[in-house]
Design a protein around this motif. Structure first.
Motif, PDB file in Angstrom:
ATOM      1  N   ILE A  53       0.878  -1.170   0.000  1.00 13.59           N
ATOM      2  CA  ILE A  53       0.000   0.000   0.000  1.00 13.59           C
ATOM      3  C   ILE A  53       0.913   1.216   0.000  1.00 13.59           C
ATOM      4  N   ILE A  54       0.733   2.107  -0.947  1.00 14.88           N
ATOM      5  CA  ILE A  54       1.667   3.228  -1.097  1.00 14.88           C
ATOM      6  C   ILE A  54       0.968   4.576  -0.961  1.00 14.88           C
ATOM      7  N   ASP A  55       1.748   5.557  -0.589  1.00 11.39           N
ATOM      8  CA  ASP A  55       1.284   6.940  -0.557  1.00 11.39           C
ATOM      9  C   ASP A  55       2.509   7.840  -0.494  1.00 11.39           C
ATOM     10  N   CYS A  56       2.332   9.078  -0.898  1.00 14.27           N
ATOM     11  CA  CYS A  56       3.411  10.070  -0.830  1.00 14.27           C
ATOM     12  C   CYS A  56       3.137  11.056   0.295  1.00 14.27           C
ATOM     13  N   THR A  57       4.181  11.611   0.842  1.00 15.15           N
ATOM     14  CA  THR A  57       4.050  12.626   1.873  1.00 15.15           C
ATOM     15  C   THR A  57       5.159  13.652   1.698  1.00 15.15           C
ATOM     16  N   GLU A  58       4.979  14.817   2.313  1.00 17.94           N
ATOM     17  CA  GLU A  58       5.927  15.920   2.123  1.00 17.94           C
ATOM     18  C   GLU A  58       6.359  16.501   3.463  1.00 17.94           C
ATOM     19  N   VAL A  59       7.570  17.018   3.499  1.00 18.69           N
ATOM     20  CA  VAL A  59       8.067  17.775   4.646  1.00 18.69           C
ATOM     21  C   VAL A  59       8.461  19.160   4.146  1.00 18.69           C
ATOM     22  N   LYS A  60       8.065  20.166   4.888  1.00 23.97           N
ATOM     23  CA  LYS A  60       8.349  21.538   4.477  1.00 23.97           C
ATOM     24  C   LYS A  60       9.832  21.857   4.643  1.00 23.97           C
ATOM     25  N   VAL A  61      10.356  22.610   3.699  1.00 26.61           N
ATOM     26  CA  VAL A  61      11.762  22.990   3.723  1.00 26.61           C
ATOM     27  C   VAL A  61      11.881  24.499   3.542  1.00 26.61           C
ATOM     28  N   GLN A  62      12.908  25.064   4.096  1.00 26.99           N
ATOM     29  CA  GLN A  62      13.148  26.500   3.994  1.00 26.99           C
ATOM     30  C   GLN A  62      13.233  26.925   2.536  1.00 26.99           C
ATOM     31  N   THR A  63      12.614  28.046   2.219  1.00 26.01           N
ATOM     32  CA  THR A  63      12.598  28.544   0.845  1.00 26.01           C
ATOM     33  C   THR A  63      13.995  28.974   0.420  1.00 26.01           C
ATOM     34  N   PRO A  64      14.526  28.390  -0.643  1.00 27.74           N
ATOM     35  CA  PRO A  64      15.868  28.776  -1.114  1.00 27.74           C
ATOM     36  C   PRO A  64      15.841  30.137  -1.796  1.00 27.74           C
ATOM     37  N   SER A  65      16.977  30.808  -1.802  1.00 29.29           N
ATOM     38  CA  SER A  65      17.059  32.130  -2.424  1.00 29.29           C
ATOM     39  C   SER A  65      17.049  32.041  -3.948  1.00 29.29           C
ATOM     40  N   SER A  66      17.510  30.924  -4.479  1.00 25.06           N
ATOM     41  CA  SER A  66      17.544  30.737  -5.928  1.00 25.06           C
ATOM     42  C   SER A  66      16.126  30.528  -6.467  1.00 25.06           C
ATOM     43  N   LYS A 108       0.970  21.798  -1.125  1.00 31.31           N
ATOM     44  CA  LYS A 108       1.230  22.345   0.202  1.00 31.31           C
ATOM     45  C   LYS A 108       1.363  23.861   0.200  1.00 31.31           C
ATOM     46  N   SER A 109       1.420  24.460  -1.008  1.00 28.55           N
ATOM     47  CA  SER A 109       1.649  25.909  -1.130  1.00 28.55           C
ATOM     48  C   SER A 109       2.902  26.321  -0.364  1.00 28.55           C
ATOM     49  N   HIS A 110       3.931  25.507  -0.483  1.00 30.16           N
ATOM     50  CA  HIS A 110       5.183  25.756   0.238  1.00 30.16           C
ATOM     51  C   HIS A 110       6.279  24.947  -0.448  1.00 30.16           C
ATOM     52  N   THR A 111       7.510  25.312  -0.206  1.00 29.03           N
ATOM     53  CA  THR A 111       8.631  24.519  -0.711  1.00 29.03           C
ATOM     54  C   THR A 111       8.764  23.273   0.166  1.00 29.03           C
ATOM     55  N   THR A 112       8.874  22.119  -0.474  1.00 30.59           N
ATOM     56  CA  THR A 112       8.888  20.859   0.276  1.00 30.59           C
ATOM     57  C   THR A 112       9.848  19.846  -0.342  1.00 30.59           C
ATOM     58  N   HIS A 132       9.699  14.562  15.773  1.00 37.67           N
ATOM     59  CA  HIS A 132       9.388  15.990  15.761  1.00 37.67           C
ATOM     60  C   HIS A 132      10.412  16.849  15.038  1.00 37.67           C
ATOM     61  N   ILE A 133      11.471  16.235  14.554  1.00 35.04           N
ATOM     62  CA  ILE A 133      12.415  17.005  13.756  1.00 35.04           C
ATOM     63  C   ILE A 133      11.745  17.487  12.472  1.00 35.04           C
ATOM     64  N   PHE A 134      10.624  16.837  12.098  1.00 28.40           N
ATOM     65  CA  PHE A 134       9.883  17.213  10.895  1.00 28.40           C
ATOM     66  C   PHE A 134       8.715  18.148  11.201  1.00 28.40           C
ATOM     67  N   ASP A 135       8.592  18.599  12.447  1.00 34.77           N
ATOM     68  CA  ASP A 135       7.454  19.445  12.820  1.00 34.77           C
ATOM     69  C   ASP A 135       7.442  20.775  12.087  1.00 34.77           C
ATOM     70  N   GLY A 136       8.555  21.448  12.105  1.00 40.42           N
ATOM     71  CA  GLY A 136       8.620  22.771  11.502  1.00 40.42           C
ATOM     72  C   GLY A 136       9.164  22.720  10.089  1.00 40.42           C
ATOM     73  N   VAL A 137       9.658  23.847   9.658  1.00 39.68           N
ATOM     74  CA  VAL A 137      10.274  23.953   8.335  1.00 39.68           C
ATOM     75  C   VAL A 137      11.733  23.521   8.442  1.00 39.68           C
ATOM     76  N   VAL A 138      12.121  22.542   7.652  1.00 41.54           N
ATOM     77  CA  VAL A 138      13.497  22.040   7.680  1.00 41.54           C
ATOM     78  C   VAL A 138      14.435  23.125   7.154  1.00 41.54           C
ATOM     79  N   PRO A 139      15.436  23.539   7.938  1.00 42.26           N
ATOM     80  CA  PRO A 139      16.360  24.570   7.455  1.00 42.26           C
ATOM     81  C   PRO A 139      17.266  24.028   6.363  1.00 42.26           C
ATOM     82  N   ALA A 160      19.748  20.346   4.913  1.00 36.25           N
ATOM     83  CA  ALA A 160      19.384  19.722   3.636  1.00 36.25           C
ATOM     84  C   ALA A 160      20.335  18.593   3.235  1.00 36.25           C
ATOM     85  N   SER A 161      21.600  18.704   3.601  1.00 37.26           N
ATOM     86  CA  SER A 161      22.575  17.693   3.190  1.00 37.26           C
ATOM     87  C   SER A 161      22.381  16.352   3.891  1.00 37.26           C
TER      88      SER A 161
END
Length: 366
Positions: free
Chosen positions: A200-213, A225-229, A334-341, A345-346
């Motif tokens: 059984i499959i599904d996709c999910t997303e974690v929010k990430v800080q918006t890059p300047s590029s 999500k209307s956000h960078t993820t 809970h490391i995924f609670d907020g926006v990942v800085p 990313a690495s």
């Protein structure tokens, strides 16, 4: 008339002889048994003070008889389960390579192989404990530095080292079960309705800080999500065990594209069924493996579902909900609670994979 012996100083009657000042033989010494009793009493007080001090320190052994706090800080159900996982890792953990050593000696692999990671101020099991505190409770590096009495830079190196080490070790575990194992553990409801279900499959997303590029921003922006993820695919067996976790992709990727890229299709066998949501239009991908897709029916030109289609939709939704519960387990780290800085990313892909696999140590999903 006083007689003075040659070589001696005169001594008045008011002065105390030197011998009397050194040893006062008029004082009765304390009995030996009383001295021992006093020493034992003092030792007991010191032991109690040491115990109270150790209880204030933050290390794993402190919570060995406290399953609630073990679960709170690490996600493991108890100390015994956590310890058994560490014991399995310990033989290779003692020779793991520190992240800074990897960078420093990347040009000299022979030197790197003999340069094991040691931090004498923090035992390996407490380094593992620190990593679990970081990912499960989302504790910041500065907080961990205070708790474990280390510099923040040391904490950062330890966390990166363990993220990469666990990614390699846990990632080498074969979590994709054989068809026979799936069948032998098939829940009753699946046997009645969809006995050929493999995953059984599904996709999910974690929010990430918006890059300047702007270019990079367009790649990681998720319209859903209307956000960078970052976006990943999760697969579970019908009995609720995590059997597949993809790497993280940029948020703009579609469900079909991520299914095509992640490698899950290559694991399927002829006759397998894949259960998914309506967004997974992947029947053409599965046909190449002689597998089939189970998704809720689409509303056709009639404008309403038939009674059979309503029943099918409800049944698929009832069975498919388990993959959402599995994803929720991962998101309980809970490391995924907020926006990942972006600074994380690495190593976020390694952390995501490790946290996903660790959920299998929490016991049955249902």
């Amino acid at each position: 008339m006083e007689i003075q012996v040659a070589g001696e100083m005169p001594c008045s009657h008011d002065e105390v002889p030197l011998a009397s000042m050194d040893h006062d033989y008029t004082i009765t010494p304390q009995p030996i048994d009383e001295q021992l009793a006093a020493a034992h009493a003092e030792l007991k007080v010191l032991k109690q003070q040491l115990l109270e001090t150790s209880q204030k320190l933050f290390f794993l052994e402190r919570f060995s008889n406290d399953p609630q706090n073990i679960n709170f800080y690490t996600g493991f159900k108890d100390y015994a389960t956590l310890k058994s996982v560490f014991v399995a890792l310990q033989p290779t953990a003692t020779t793991m390579i520190r992240w800074t050593q990897m960078q420093r000696h990347s040009s000299n692999m022979d030197k790197l192989k003999t340069s094991a990671f040691h931090n004498e101020s923090l035992p390996l099991i407490d380094q593992f404990f620190m990593f679990l505190c970081r990912v499960h409770q989302g504790l910041l590096e500065r907080d961990l530095a205070v708790r474990f009495n280390l510099s923040q830079s040391s904490v950062s190196r330890i966390l990166i080292t363990w993220a990469n080490y666990l990614y390699v070790m846990l990632g080498s575990i074969k979590i994709w079960p054989t068809r026979s194992i799936i069948d032998s553990n098939m829940p009753r409801d699946f046997k009645l309705w969809y006995p050929k279900t493999r995953v059984i499959i599904d996709c999910t997303e974690v929010k990430v800080q918006t890059p300047s590029s702007r270019v990079l921003n367009s790649e990681v922006y998720s319209s859903y999500k209307s956000h960078t993820t970052f976006k990943g695919l999760i697969g579970i067996t019908p009995c609720g065990v995590l059997s597949f976790v993809s790497t993280l992709y940029t948020g703009a990727i579609s469900d079909k594209e991520i299914t095509s890229r992640c490698g899950i299709v290559d694991l399927l066998e002829p006759g397998d069924e894949v259960m998914a949501d309506k967004g997974f239009l992947i029947q053409d991908l599965l046909e190449k493996k002689q597998a089939s897709l189970v998704i809720p029916p689409f509303l056709d030109h009639k404008g309403q579902f038939s009674g059979e289609e309503v029943s099918e939709t409800q049944e698929i939704a009832r069975l498919r909900i388990h993959v959402e519960r599995a994803i929720r387990r991962i998101k309980e780290y809970h490391i995924f609670d907020g926006v990942v800085p972006l600074t994380l990313a690495s190593s976020i892909n390694q952390i995501w994979t490790v946290c996903s696999i660790l959920t299998n140590f929490r016991g049955p999903l249902f």
